[in-house]
Design a protein around this motif. Structure first.
Motif, PDB file in Angstrom:
ATOM      1  N   THR A   1       0.872  -1.147  -0.367  1.00 27.02           N
ATOM      2  CA  THR A   1      -0.264  -0.161  -0.081  1.00 27.02           C
ATOM      3  C   THR A   1       0.368   1.352  -0.074  1.00 27.02           C
ATOM      4  O   THR A   1       0.614   2.460  -0.943  1.00 27.02           O
TER       5      THR A   1
ATOM      6  N   THR B   1      -1.164  -2.599   5.141  1.00 23.36           N
ATOM      7  CA  THR B   1      -2.108  -1.588   5.680  1.00 23.36           C
ATOM      8  C   THR B   1      -2.885  -1.113   4.712  1.00 23.36           C
ATOM      9  O   THR B   1      -1.802   0.169   4.403  1.00 23.36           O
ATOM     10  N   ASN B   2      -3.815  -0.988   4.954  1.00 26.09           N
ATOM     11  CA  ASN B   2      -4.778  -0.009   4.116  1.00 26.09           C
ATOM     12  C   ASN B   2      -4.409   1.705   4.205  1.00 26.09           C
ATOM     13  O   ASN B   2      -4.483   2.202   3.194  1.00 26.09           O
TER      14      ASN B   2
ATOM     15  N   ARG C   1      -1.888   3.984   2.693  1.00 29.47           N
ATOM     16  CA  ARG C   1      -1.723   4.405   1.112  1.00 29.47           C
ATOM     17  C   ARG C   1      -1.712   5.662   0.838  1.00 29.47           C
ATOM     18  O   ARG C   1      -1.684   6.449   0.410  1.00 29.47           O
TER      19      ARG C   1
END
Length: 708
Positions: free
Chosen positions: A339, A402-403, A406
């Motif tokens: 990300t 881990t989004n 980003r």
């Protein structure tokens, strides 16, 4: 059938504590690939990374200044640091000492929200225990509070090895510890000295017989880490004396220590000359996530926590078109991205498109849009993020999952890069303009390659062809057997037409010295008639769009005069191939023809004279001496060829073009790189290095070799 008898179990086999330990680690031994990826050299190195990363985590927290790695001759490896040392007190919930807990319990450690580490590489709590489970023997020594503590394990089980007065070895007698703690006092440590030393022998029952530690990978990793953790000293010592390694003849040690951080790393990685300075983009952001936290009762409780993500990016653009990107999370390399890298590339493309649009009157990009590959061409970037408990896809930690990272990285990069590209400072303004011009040129190059797609395959008589009019093509459609001769000048072309074998030999004449692609932009290169003719004739595109499988010829042969100008033209052509058609060079399909330098005419009485060709001054003198010794009469003067046009067709075919008699020199990547460096020195824009080179080498020049 009589039932098979088994050995009676001993009391230690039924010790409850050890059954629990082995029950957890036995899963690792049954499915090692699940934890370390494989059981070959790659998995062996991953185990080593796990131990090294634990030491580096101490440095990340500001508790360690040095890490020492030693490859021993007996196959073991040792990692030591001057950090705080693994805790030696008893953990109340498990009743085990900190050392035994860390090295025998999966998902145990100080990195689960306890406040010991704010950002670390070891995050799953299985690294040290997995290495222990897959080791035939593992020894730990901890210096804390003036005492050195020691503990040993065999395949994950704590106990004591009987080393006596000899060297430690996994084959020594082993006694499991069935009661009390296996952690023992081994001596006194100097006042104020703390740290941890781990030495282990990988288990031959688990790893393949040919698995071995790679010294080069270890050195590369140590150098990389020294860039990522400024001020940290890492030393690598090889005592194995393996053939083909720097330590083949004696113990070899390399030490790495860098204070410049990732900006210095980007400069080290950059393969080309700079278009911009190395820009540093820094910032941070916060997010909230729900994670399970170990409660006082030993149960995992879902808890909402606030996270802080620090972003640090170093990037620069160079004159080339290759992209070099390294991404890291808490100094752990993520070779497959994640990300953080996605956010970086999205923001970079967004900012570049916006700036090109804002300067469209000057840049004239046309209707085509900038794509990601256009913006990344020639870029070298190091992208790092630091945060507590990042989520990885798998224990090998190759992809960050881990989004929220980003969007944080994207915001930081967009804000900081926009500020750099819109800066009014003179130096940055000039570099920004050059960068945008380069990116637009890359876009035009890609569009041009797409438009010339039809010329990337052979044309037959029924098809129209946009190949260069001066190309004298061959009749064969067999790419592997066909050859393209790039000939210097139209005069040599006339002779070469008569000398060639038209079935498989094609000719392309070039006039004089082509463009210096070392200093010219992509747009200038594409606009140059000679460069465009060469690229169009080969038919595989250029730069990032080059497709080796579409090349129209199996061999590309540079055939220039045997003089200084010919050597210069050959170097210019090799620079073009090296910069814009590198896969052709890497595949070994670029050659240099070797025309003769001299022709010796041997007089024969009553029949036609013989001709002997030589290709160097040394060979000339050797041939002359041999012929005179044999009493042969030579016709004077000897002919010295200064150009291909001086030979007739039969002579050119026999000496330079006929596969049965000619000599070709294959150009390798090393040749091209050395040639490009020398050409940059002698023909580049930097005057001082050239002047120094000429002065320092003037005395070594043989004036007799200068044609007057």
């Amino acid at each position: 059938m009589t039932p098979r008898k088994t050995a009676a179990p001993t009391a230690s086999d039924y010790d409850a504590r050890h059954l629990q330990v082995l029950e957890g680690l036995e899963a690792v031994r049954k499915r090692p690939g699940m934890y370390i990826g494989s059981t070959d050299s790659r998995g062996l190195m991953h185990c080593l990374w796990e131990i090294i990363d634990n030491s580096v985590d101490e440095a990340l927290g500001g508790h360690a200044t040095g890490v020492d790695i030693t490859l021993h001759a007996d196959g073991s490896v040792e990692v030591g640091d001057d950090g705080r040392g693994v805790p030696v007190d008893v953990e109340p919930r498990s009743g085990l000492t900190g050392v035994e807990l860390v090295y025998t319990k999966l998902h145990a450690g100080g990195k689960f929200g306890g406040g010991s580490y704010t950002a670390s590489g070891g995050l799953h709590g299985v690294g040290a225990s997995v290495v222990n489970a897959l080791s035939e023997r593992l020894d730990v020594e901890v210096d804390r509070a003036g005492t050195t503590w020691a503990m040993s394990f065999r395949r994950g089980e704590p106990g004591v090895f009987d080393d006596g007065s000899g060297e430690p070895s996994p084959s020594n007698a082993f006694s499991p510890v069935t009661s009390g703690s296996a952690l023992q006092k081994a001596g006194r440590a100097k006042k104020g000295v703390t740290g941890t030393r781990v030495r282990y022998w990988a288990d031959s029952q688990i790893f393949l017989a040919d698995a071995e530690f790679s010294y080069q990978q270890l050195v590369d990793r140590a150098r990389q880490t020294s860039f990522l953790v400024p001020g940290l000293r890492l030393s690598v010592t090889d005592k194995r004396r393996l053939p083909g390694t720097p330590g083949e003849h004696a113990t070899h040690t390399e030490t790495f220590h860098h204070d410049g951080g990732i900006a210095e790393f980007a400069e080290y990685l950059a393969p080309d000359e700079a278009v911009t300075d190395t820009w540093r983009l820094q910032g941070s952001g916060s997010f909230t996530e729900t994670v399970p936290v170990l409660g006082e009762d030993g149960q995992m409780v879902p808890t909402e926590v606030d996270r802080e993500c620090e972003v640090d990016v170093a990037l620069r653009w160079g004159t080339g078109y290759d992209t070099t990107t390294r991404s890291f999370v808490n100094i752990i390399a993520t070779p497959k991205g994640g990300t953080h890298l996605t956010g970086f590339e999205q923001a970079l493309l967004k900012v570049v498109r916006k700036q090109v649009e804002a300067n469209s009157r000057k840049l004239k990009p046309g209707k085509d849009r900038i794509e990601k590959d256009d913006a990344l061409a020639g870029m070298t970037a190091v992208v790092t993020v630091r945060l507590a408990e990042p989520q990885f896809e798998g224990q090998t930690k190759e992809i960050l999952g881990t989004n929220a990272v980003r969007s944080i990285v994207a915001r930081v990069v967009e804000r900081e890069l926009t500020e750099v590209l819109t800066s009014t400072a003179r130096a940055r303004k000039q570099q920004s303009a050059l960068l945008l011009e380069k990116i637009v040129a890359e876009m035009k190059s890609r569009v041009s390659a797409r438009m010339h797609k039809e010329t990337q395959r052979r044309k037959n008589a029924l098809e129209t062809s946009s190949l260069p009019t001066k190309l004298v093509d061959c009749r064969s459609t067999d790419t592997e057997a066909s050859e393209l001769f790039i000939v210097e000048g139209d005069s040599a072309l006339g002779t070469a037409k008569l000398a060639r074998q038209s079935d498989f030999q094609a000719l392309l004449p070039i006039r004089g010295k082509i463009l210096n692609t070392q200093k010219a932009s992509v747009a200038d290169m594409l606009a140059n008639e000679e460069c465009a003719a060469i690229i169009q004739s080969i038919g595989a595109g250029s730069g990032r769009s080059f497709d080796l499988s579409a090349a129209r010829y199996g061999k590309v042969i540079i055939m220039t005069d045997a003089d200084v100008d010919g050597a210069h033209i050959r170097t210019l052509l090799l620079t073009l191939f090296f910069r814009y058609m590198r896969p052709l060079v890497e595949a070994g399909r670029v050659y240099a023809a070797v025309p003769p330098l001299h022709r010796i005419e041997v007089v024969n009485r009553g029949r036609a004279n013989d001709y002997v060709y030589t290709y160097s001054e040394t060979e000339l003198h050797q041939q002359l001496a041999r012929l005179r010794k044999n009493g042969r009469t030579l016709k004077d003067p000897l002919q010295r060829y200064k150009g291909l046009g001086e030979m007739d067709a039969d002579q050119l075919a026999e000496t330079t073009m006929d596969p049965a008699h000619r000599t070709l020199r294959r150009v390798t990547m090393a040749d091209a790189q050395v040639g490009e460096q020398m050409f940059t020195l002698l023909m580049g824009s930097e005057v001082a290095p050239r002047k120094e080179f000429i002065i320092s080498n003037a005395a070594a020049l043989d004036t007799e070799r200068i044609d007057a």
